[in-house]
Design a protein around this motif. Structure first.
Motif, PDB file in Angstrom:
ATOM      1  N   THR A  82     -28.564  23.887  83.625  1.00 50.72           N
ATOM      2  CA  THR A  82     -27.935  25.167  83.954  1.00 50.72           C
ATOM      3  C   THR A  82     -27.620  25.951  82.681  1.00 50.72           C
ATOM      4  O   THR A  82     -27.874  27.161  82.611  1.00 50.72           O
ATOM      5  CB  THR A  82     -26.643  24.933  84.760  1.00 50.72           C
ATOM      6  OG1 THR A  82     -26.961  24.150  85.900  1.00 50.72           O
ATOM      7  CG2 THR A  82     -26.025  26.239  85.188  1.00 50.72           C
ATOM      8  N   GLU A  83     -27.087  25.241  81.670  1.00 51.30           N
ATOM      9  CA  GLU A  83     -26.789  25.901  80.395  1.00 51.30           C
ATOM     10  C   GLU A  83     -28.055  26.450  79.759  1.00 51.30           C
ATOM     11  O   GLU A  83     -28.070  27.583  79.269  1.00 51.30           O
ATOM     12  CB  GLU A  83     -26.118  24.911  79.441  1.00 51.30           C
ATOM     13  CG  GLU A  83     -24.697  24.568  79.797  1.00 51.30           C
ATOM     14  CD  GLU A  83     -24.115  23.486  78.900  1.00 51.30           C
ATOM     15  OE1 GLU A  83     -24.783  23.085  77.918  1.00 51.30           O
ATOM     16  OE2 GLU A  83     -22.990  23.039  79.180  1.00 51.30           O
ATOM     17  N   SER A  86     -29.244  29.507  81.728  1.00 51.61           N
ATOM     18  CA  SER A  86     -28.406  30.689  81.502  1.00 51.61           C
ATOM     19  C   SER A  86     -28.637  31.248  80.100  1.00 51.61           C
ATOM     20  O   SER A  86     -28.678  32.468  79.915  1.00 51.61           O
ATOM     21  CB  SER A  86     -26.933  30.356  81.714  1.00 51.61           C
ATOM     22  OG  SER A  86     -26.483  29.447  80.729  1.00 51.61           O
ATOM     23  N   LYS A  87     -28.812  30.365  79.124  1.00 48.45           N
ATOM     24  CA  LYS A  87     -29.094  30.810  77.756  1.00 48.45           C
ATOM     25  C   LYS A  87     -30.426  31.553  77.719  1.00 48.45           C
ATOM     26  O   LYS A  87     -30.544  32.616  77.099  1.00 48.45           O
ATOM     27  CB  LYS A  87     -29.126  29.589  76.818  1.00 48.45           C
ATOM     28  CG  LYS A  87     -29.474  29.882  75.408  1.00 48.45           C
ATOM     29  CD  LYS A  87     -28.290  30.326  74.626  1.00 48.45           C
ATOM     30  CE  LYS A  87     -28.661  30.421  73.165  1.00 48.45           C
ATOM     31  NZ  LYS A  87     -27.607  30.904  72.352  1.00 48.45           N
ATOM     32  N   ALA A  89     -31.873  33.102  80.222  1.00 47.58           N
ATOM     33  CA  ALA A  89     -31.701  34.375  80.922  1.00 47.58           C
ATOM     34  C   ALA A  89     -30.985  35.381  80.017  1.00 47.58           C
ATOM     35  O   ALA A  89     -31.319  36.574  79.993  1.00 47.58           O
ATOM     36  CB  ALA A  89     -30.915  34.166  82.212  1.00 47.58           C
ATOM     37  N   GLU A  90     -30.002  34.893  79.264  1.00 51.44           N
ATOM     38  CA  GLU A  90     -29.271  35.744  78.326  1.00 51.44           C
ATOM     39  C   GLU A  90     -30.205  36.312  77.263  1.00 51.44           C
ATOM     40  O   GLU A  90     -30.194  37.514  76.972  1.00 51.44           O
ATOM     41  CB  GLU A  90     -28.196  34.884  77.645  1.00 51.44           C
ATOM     42  CG  GLU A  90     -26.854  35.537  77.480  1.00 51.44           C
ATOM     43  CD  GLU A  90     -25.867  34.531  76.907  1.00 51.44           C
ATOM     44  OE1 GLU A  90     -25.815  34.391  75.674  1.00 51.44           O
ATOM     45  OE2 GLU A  90     -25.156  33.897  77.700  1.00 51.44           O
ATOM     46  N   VAL A  91     -31.024  35.439  76.693  1.00 47.69           N
ATOM     47  CA  VAL A  91     -31.965  35.861  75.654  1.00 47.69           C
ATOM     48  C   VAL A  91     -32.965  36.861  76.230  1.00 47.69           C
ATOM     49  O   VAL A  91     -33.277  37.880  75.606  1.00 47.69           O
ATOM     50  CB  VAL A  91     -32.689  34.627  75.053  1.00 47.69           C
ATOM     51  CG1 VAL A  91     -33.855  35.040  74.187  1.00 47.69           C
ATOM     52  CG2 VAL A  91     -31.706  33.790  74.255  1.00 47.69           C
ATOM     53  N   GLU A  92     -33.442  36.570  77.435  1.00 46.07           N
ATOM     54  CA  GLU A  92     -34.408  37.469  78.074  1.00 46.07           C
ATOM     55  C   GLU A  92     -33.779  38.833  78.359  1.00 46.07           C
ATOM     56  O   GLU A  92     -34.409  39.879  78.147  1.00 46.07           O
ATOM     57  CB  GLU A  92     -34.922  36.838  79.369  1.00 46.07           C
ATOM     58  CG  GLU A  92     -36.050  37.609  80.007  1.00 46.07           C
ATOM     59  CD  GLU A  92     -36.590  36.909  81.240  1.00 46.07           C
ATOM     60  OE1 GLU A  92     -37.170  37.618  82.079  1.00 46.07           O
ATOM     61  OE2 GLU A  92     -36.438  35.693  81.356  1.00 46.07           O
ATOM     62  N   ALA A  93     -32.536  38.831  78.825  1.00 47.36           N
ATOM     63  CA  ALA A  93     -31.848  40.094  79.112  1.00 47.36           C
ATOM     64  C   ALA A  93     -31.646  40.901  77.824  1.00 47.36           C
ATOM     65  O   ALA A  93     -31.840  42.125  77.811  1.00 47.36           O
ATOM     66  CB  ALA A  93     -30.501  39.820  79.778  1.00 47.36           C
ATOM     67  N   ALA A  94     -31.269  40.203  76.741  1.00 49.88           N
ATOM     68  CA  ALA A  94     -31.089  40.895  75.458  1.00 49.88           C
ATOM     69  C   ALA A  94     -32.413  41.485  74.984  1.00 49.88           C
ATOM     70  O   ALA A  94     -32.462  42.624  74.501  1.00 49.88           O
ATOM     71  CB  ALA A  94     -30.531  39.927  74.419  1.00 49.88           C
ATOM     72  N   LYS A  97     -33.234  44.524  77.110  1.00 43.73           N
ATOM     73  CA  LYS A  97     -32.376  45.654  76.744  1.00 43.73           C
ATOM     74  C   LYS A  97     -32.867  46.292  75.445  1.00 43.73           C
ATOM     75  O   LYS A  97     -32.960  47.519  75.337  1.00 43.73           O
ATOM     76  CB  LYS A  97     -30.932  45.178  76.586  1.00 43.73           C
ATOM     77  CG  LYS A  97     -29.943  46.287  76.318  1.00 43.73           C
ATOM     78  CD  LYS A  97     -28.537  45.747  76.242  1.00 43.73           C
ATOM     79  CE  LYS A  97     -27.549  46.862  75.947  1.00 43.73           C
ATOM     80  NZ  LYS A  97     -26.173  46.348  75.845  1.00 43.73           N
TER      81      LYS A  97
END
Length: 148
Positions: A82-83, A86-87, A89-94, A97
């Motif tokens: 899960t970590e 989520s990491k 997904a965070e990197v992909e979102a950044a 953006k």
């Protein structure tokens, strides 16, 4: 071949010259079939209902303990997955953006360049109109002036 000690044998001289001897090995003191091998001491084998029940309970506790340990490992693995997700997904979102911002900047720059080119074209057309007007006025002056 087994080793024989000096106490286990008897030597007899056969001739007087001392060149011939007879060596007789004594037989074992005990008959080998009489020697009993002892096994290591065993625990008493009392298989009454109480000991069987205790053994079953201990086995059940061990099984539950191993199951709990396995469940802990699986939970820890799921938490790690899960970590990681989520990491990611965070990197992909950044990244998305940042890419969106860069695209927006490029579009703004493109629009600014287009606007500047239109303004430059309009400016050249105005200059051409002014020049054409000056040429027309000069032509009118030339055609209206008396020939000398």
């Amino acid at each position: 071949m087994s080793t024989v000690s000096a106490t286990d044998m008897q030597v007899k001289q056969l001739d007087k010259s001392g060149k011939a001897f007879e060596v007789v090995i004594k037989p074992p003191s005990k008959d080998p079939s009489e020697v009993k091998l002892s096994s290591p001491p065993r625990s008493p084998t009392c298989l009454d209902a109480k000991t069987i029940q205790e053994k079953l309970e201990k086995a059940e506790e061990r099984r539950k303990s191993m199951e709990a340990e396995t469940l802990k490992k699986l939970a820890k693995e799921r938490e790690h997955q899960t970590e990681v997700l989520s990491k990611a997904a965070e990197v992909e979102a950044a990244f998305a953006k940042k890419a969106q911002e860069e695209l927006k900047k490029k579009q703004e720059l493109y629009e600014q360049n287009q606007q500047a080119q239109r303004q430059a074209k309009i400016e050249r057309l105005k200059e051409m109109d002014q020049h054409a007007e000056v040429v027309r006025q000069n032509k009118m002056i030339m055609t209206n002036s008396p020939k000398a």
